[in-house]
Design an enzyme around this catalytic site. Structure first.
Site, PDB file in Angstrom:
ATOM      1  N   THR A  84      35.549 -34.450  43.125  1.00  0.00           N
ATOM      2  CA  THR A  84      35.976 -35.854  43.188  1.00  0.00           C
ATOM      3  C   THR A  84      36.604 -36.201  41.833  1.00  0.00           C
ATOM      4  O   THR A  84      37.773 -35.946  41.619  1.00  0.00           O
ATOM      5  CB  THR A  84      34.799 -36.780  43.538  1.00  0.00           C
ATOM      6  OG1 THR A  84      33.689 -36.501  42.676  1.00  0.00           O
ATOM      7  CG2 THR A  84      34.379 -36.587  44.988  1.00  0.00           C
TER       8      THR A  84
ATOM      9  N   LYS B 274      29.658 -29.613  42.587  1.00  0.00           N
ATOM     10  CA  LYS B 274      30.538 -30.677  42.139  1.00  0.00           C
ATOM     11  C   LYS B 274      29.666 -31.764  41.532  1.00  0.00           C
ATOM     12  O   LYS B 274      28.530 -31.996  41.958  1.00  0.00           O
ATOM     13  CB  LYS B 274      31.392 -31.227  43.277  1.00  0.00           C
ATOM     14  CG  LYS B 274      30.662 -31.978  44.383  1.00  0.00           C
ATOM     15  CD  LYS B 274      30.290 -33.440  44.127  1.00  0.00           C
ATOM     16  CE  LYS B 274      31.410 -34.264  43.605  1.00  0.00           C
ATOM     17  NZ  LYS B 274      30.910 -35.669  43.283  1.00  0.00           N
TER      18      LYS B 274
ATOM     19  N   GLU C  19      32.142 -37.864  33.362  1.00  0.00           N
ATOM     20  CA  GLU C  19      33.379 -38.646  33.430  1.00  0.00           C
ATOM     21  C   GLU C  19      33.803 -39.157  32.052  1.00  0.00           C
ATOM     22  O   GLU C  19      33.067 -39.894  31.393  1.00  0.00           O
ATOM     23  CB  GLU C  19      33.193 -39.809  34.406  1.00  0.00           C
ATOM     24  CG  GLU C  19      33.151 -39.324  35.840  1.00  0.00           C
ATOM     25  CD  GLU C  19      32.791 -40.401  36.836  1.00  0.00           C
ATOM     26  OE1 GLU C  19      33.071 -40.192  38.030  1.00  0.00           O
ATOM     27  OE2 GLU C  19      32.229 -41.433  36.433  1.00  0.00           O
TER      28      GLU C  19
ATOM     29  N   THR D 122      24.805 -36.969  41.316  1.00  0.00           N
ATOM     30  CA  THR D 122      25.770 -37.106  42.405  1.00  0.00           C
ATOM     31  C   THR D 122      26.466 -35.766  42.549  1.00  0.00           C
ATOM     32  O   THR D 122      27.538 -35.525  42.041  1.00  0.00           O
ATOM     33  CB  THR D 122      26.781 -38.240  42.171  1.00  0.00           C
ATOM     34  OG1 THR D 122      27.636 -38.310  43.316  1.00  0.00           O
ATOM     35  CG2 THR D 122      27.589 -38.065  40.946  1.00  0.00           C
TER      36      THR D 122
ATOM     37  N   ASN E 249      35.791 -45.207  36.088  1.00  0.00           N
ATOM     38  CA  ASN E 249      34.957 -45.897  37.063  1.00  0.00           C
ATOM     39  C   ASN E 249      35.476 -47.288  37.423  1.00  0.00           C
ATOM     40  O   ASN E 249      35.225 -47.782  38.526  1.00  0.00           O
ATOM     41  CB  ASN E 249      33.515 -45.996  36.530  1.00  0.00           C
ATOM     42  CG  ASN E 249      32.795 -44.680  36.706  1.00  0.00           C
ATOM     43  OD1 ASN E 249      32.338 -44.346  37.792  1.00  0.00           O
ATOM     44  ND2 ASN E 249      32.709 -43.899  35.627  1.00  0.00           N
TER      45      ASN E 249
ATOM     46  N   THR F 282      40.727 -47.452  43.380  1.00  0.00           N
ATOM     47  CA  THR F 282      42.147 -47.768  43.405  1.00  0.00           C
ATOM     48  C   THR F 282      43.008 -46.577  42.977  1.00  0.00           C
ATOM     49  O   THR F 282      44.208 -46.632  43.080  1.00  0.00           O
ATOM     50  CB  THR F 282      42.446 -48.953  42.469  1.00  0.00           C
ATOM     51  OG1 THR F 282      41.983 -48.640  41.153  1.00  0.00           O
ATOM     52  CG2 THR F 282      41.746 -50.206  42.972  1.00  0.00           C
TER      53      THR F 282
END
Length: 424
Positions: free
Chosen positions: A173, A200, A297, A211, A419, A424
């Site tokens: 992702t 992942k 991230e 996650t 995040n 979007t």
């Protein structure tokens, strides 16, 4: 000034190398009897990005699984948890782009339908197929991409490192790269066994588990009880020791397939060969967990937090997580600031009893605090040390012999950007 020795972090006694295992290629296909594929099925808008992975054992085999403890769990977790509990399975189908979470009965129906489509293509019962999803929560997952994607994925199945890599890519992702690991080794009785897998995970990472979607495999002939015991132990010391942002996902799934293709008698928990295989499974999980933390991230650093000298393992783990989750600690690492006061404050706020006058702290093996007081350091030298890709923070509480290790990453401007723009 007398030079101080750095804190001594105990080695991992059950590391795979201790049992003669070495890293190898192949990922989830390193184990004999496993095939994999990754294709673009249409779950994502980008047709050039793989979004459906399929991992298949040549025959129905032993399987074990661990899943999210989040009460808002996704439909595929509900389906796979029930089926994995039987201890036998043939395949797992995974998609990215849509989590199929908070989707009610239609989501459950879609997850089950996905397994039926796979089962029809493989010629096996649907209850031998597991399912996993990752992506946006609260959006109904369409079944149509499975109808076209599964046949393509079955046609692409191969027992190769390239096929394993494609599967690892298909579940990404916000990951910046696929995450794979594998080990091979020879048991005392001469059997050569392999353990491999992919994962992942990049954000919404906090045990239990993170996650993450992980698929592991081994060709060792484990019993169902041995596979489950080895997986639970490995996850407890790897994926459950990772935190990026203290959030726990709705979709966490970790599966272990044991094909038995290495041959010989089945291996149960009490057998002499079990510790070596369990160590290899743990080794793969630890390597994958470290890759998750390093790819947090927006991160620029992998951060390893070691807590020593705690009164109990629970105390050590609580302190380690408090430090690893501290925004002030994480931003200090991003700023290359060896601010040990933030580490001390994070340790002191979490409710674990200790005497601050016994606390020692190191950054990157350099003493910065002894007996709760500052140790003078060369700031320029520390700035250079902080250029390293991995930053190790070690704290000793001076209260006992228990210890814990947790992996995290720094907190950067890009984390907010990623995040803030996720949907979007």
């Amino acid at each position: 000034m007398e030079k101080m020795e750095p804190l001594s972090v105990p080695p991992v006694a059950d590391a795979p190398v201790t049992f003669g295992f070495e890293p190898c290629d192949g990922g989830v296909c390193a184990a004999a009897g496993m095939r994999a594929s990754g294709v673009s099925a249409g779950f994502r808008k980008n047709p050039n990005r793989y979004d459906l992975a399929l991992v298949v054992a040549d025959e129905t085999c032993v399987v074990a699984g661990t899943f999210t403890t989040n009460r808002f769990c996704a439909a595929p977790v509900t389906v796979s948890r029930e089926r994995a509990a039987r201890g036998r399975a043939r395949a797992v189908v995974l998609n990215s782009g849509n989590a199929n979470a908070a989707t009610g009965e239609p989501g459950l129906a879609c997850a089950r339908r996905a397994t039926q489509i796979v089962a029809s293509e493989l010629g096996c019962p649907a209850d031998e197929v597991l399912v996993a999803s990752t992506g946006v929560i609260g959006v109904q997952l369409p079944v149509e991409p499975y109808l076209s994607g599964v046949p393509a994925a079955v046609a692409a199945l191969a027992p190769t490192a390239a096929a394993a890599h494609d599967a690892a890519c298909a579940v990404m992702t916000t990951d910046t790269h696929p995450k794979e690991s594998a080990f091979s080794g020879r048991l005392a009785d001469g059997r050569v066994v392999h353990v491999g897998g992919f994962v992942k995970g990049s954000g919404m990472i906090q045990p239990n588990m993170a996650t993450m979607l992980a698929v592991l495999s081994t060709d060792a002939p484990l019993t169902a009880a041995a596979a489950r015991a080895a997986l639970l132990s490995a996850v407890g010391e790897s994926f459950n020791k990772v935190t990026v942002d203290s959030d726990t996902s709705t979709n966490d799934t970790c599966l272990l397939f044991a094909t038995g293709h290495a041959g010989g008698e089945q291996i149960d928990v009490g057998d002499p060969s079990y510790p070596a295989i369990a160590a290899a499974i743990k080794g793969v999980c630890v390597e994958l967990a470290r890759q998750i933390a390093a790819d947090g991230e927006g991160s620029t650093k992998l951060v390893t937090v070691n807590v020593l000298g705690a009164a109990s393992e629970k105390d050590a783990d609580t302190v380690a997580r408090s430090i690893a989750n501290s925004p002030l600690v994480k931003t200090a690492v991003f700023g290359h600031d060896a601010n040990w006061g933030r580490v001390a404050a994070a340790a002191g706020k979490c409710g674990v009893a200790f005497d601050q006058s016994r606390v020692d702290i190191d950054f990157l093996g350099v003493p910065v605090c002894r007996a709760g007081l500052t140790v003078p350091m060369d700031e320029e030298d520390m700035l250079r040390r902080f250029e390293a890709p991995e930053i190790e923070i070690t704290i000793s509480l001076g209260m006992g012999d228990a210890c814990s290790r947790v992996w995290t990453c720094d907190l950067t401007h890009d984390y907010v950007t990623i995040n803030g723009d996720y949907r979007t």
